[in-house]
Scaffold this motif. Sequence first.
Motif, PDB file in Angstrom:
ATOM      1  N   UNK A   1       0.829  -1.216   0.000  1.00  0.00           N
ATOM      2  CA  UNK A   1       0.000   0.000   0.000  1.00  0.00           C
ATOM      3  C   UNK A   1       0.862   1.265   0.000  1.00  0.00           C
ATOM      4  N   UNK A   2       0.369   2.295  -0.681  1.00  0.00           N
ATOM      5  CA  UNK A   2       1.127   3.546  -0.811  1.00  0.00           C
ATOM      6  C   UNK A   2       1.537   4.111   0.548  1.00  0.00           C
ATOM      7  N   UNK A   3       0.622   4.068   1.512  1.00  0.00           N
ATOM      8  CA  UNK A   3       0.941   4.629   2.836  1.00  0.00           C
ATOM      9  C   UNK A   3       2.109   3.880   3.470  1.00  0.00           C
ATOM     10  N   UNK A   4       2.143   2.556   3.274  1.00  0.00           N
ATOM     11  CA  UNK A   4       3.241   1.761   3.844  1.00  0.00           C
ATOM     12  C   UNK A   4       4.557   2.078   3.141  1.00  0.00           C
ATOM     13  N   UNK A   5       4.494   2.292   1.811  1.00  0.00           N
ATOM     14  CA  UNK A   5       5.719   2.678   1.096  1.00  0.00           C
ATOM     15  C   UNK A   5       6.281   3.979   1.659  1.00  0.00           C
ATOM     16  N   UNK A   6       5.372   4.932   1.881  1.00  0.00           N
ATOM     17  CA  UNK A   6       5.824   6.228   2.411  1.00  0.00           C
ATOM     18  C   UNK A   6       6.464   6.061   3.785  1.00  0.00           C
ATOM     19  N   UNK A   7       5.846   5.228   4.634  1.00  0.00           N
ATOM     20  CA  UNK A   7       6.386   5.017   5.982  1.00  0.00           C
ATOM     21  C   UNK A   7       7.751   4.326   5.901  1.00  0.00           C
ATOM     22  N   UNK A   8       7.865   3.379   4.982  1.00  0.00           N
ATOM     23  CA  UNK A   8       9.135   2.650   4.818  1.00  0.00           C
ATOM     24  C   UNK A   8      10.235   3.613   4.354  1.00  0.00           C
ATOM     25  N   UNK A   9       9.919   4.406   3.331  1.00  0.00           N
ATOM     26  CA  UNK A   9      10.898   5.361   2.804  1.00  0.00           C
ATOM     27  C   UNK A   9      11.307   6.360   3.891  1.00  0.00           C
ATOM     28  N   UNK A  10      10.321   6.831   4.661  1.00  0.00           N
ATOM     29  CA  UNK A  10      10.632   7.786   5.735  1.00  0.00           C
ATOM     30  C   UNK A  10      11.599   7.155   6.742  1.00  0.00           C
ATOM     31  N   UNK A  11      11.390   5.879   7.048  1.00  0.00           N
ATOM     32  CA  UNK A  11      12.263   5.201   8.014  1.00  0.00           C
ATOM     33  C   UNK A  11      13.664   4.994   7.440  1.00  0.00           C
TER      34      UNK A  11
END
Length: 315
Positions: A29-39
């Motif tokens: 999911x897009x939201x999870x990608x964003x969280x992963x990239x942020x981390x």
Amino acid sequence: MAARMDGIDVLVSEVGPRDGLQSIAPVMPTAAKKAWIAALVAAGVREIEVGSFVPPRLLPQLADTGEIVAFCRAAHPGLHVAVLVPNARGAEDAIAAGAHKITLPLSASETHSLKNLRRTHEQVLAEVARIAAMLAALPAGSRPEFEGAISTAFGCTLEGRVPEAKVVALAERLVGLGCDEVGLSDTTGYANPAQVKRLVKAVHAAIGPERMTGLHLHNTRGLGLANVLAGLEVGITTFDSSQGGLGGCPFAPGASGNIVTEDLVFMLEAMGLRTGIDPDRLLAARAILAEALPGEPLYGFVPDAGLPLGFARAA
Ligand code: ZN
């Protein structure tokens, strides 16, 4: 290039959000990608290949690449945002989205190129020329970097051995047509350290070391980090890797796909080479990945074994 090498010796370029995610069935999911990239950014990762501008019907896993690029530009101003494009059409989208770096793959094996991209070498090179012209028309300050990545450079699952002279000739063509840089990709995990040194030296001699600074290695046969060491010894300063070796290899169960970011960062830092990446914080990013993709195998020795007692990052 300059700014993202400030204070580091080796650039670890994370390709999991592209190479890893495109190789697995589930769509993250897009939201999870964003969280992963942020981390990943919080751990110190400076360059991430965040997606690919290919038609969503071909790769639904990467259909949100435009949104991810825009998110990265807005939320992570220090991050160098890289994307893959298969052709000039994709490059147009990448430029519109605001990518810092555009990579176009060209398979050294023409059989592989025809099977995967349905294009001959000359057809792909015509796309390279089109993209170079498109970039040349942009104002100097807003012009993304353009890399031609020679895939199957170390061998092909369809053709077997790939002549080194062919790789060198393609590198010369790519630079001649306007690529800023050439990269070599061991798409199939066929490379060995002696071959890495030989081919890097040959390409350097042909186009200059400053035009070939990066390697994209896979760990399919367990030689990924040995190949990194070989690359370091002949002046390579950028290595692609993917967190958790995401993607694996359908032909080699238990083998990671790309070399594993966690293990790569450990090796480099332990050798005294600064990456700017905190191995402990990398584990926090891995936890997000594991949670977003339940059941998907993640690889790497360091995440399982932990860092050695007394481990200190390169200073
Ligand atoms: Zn790859």
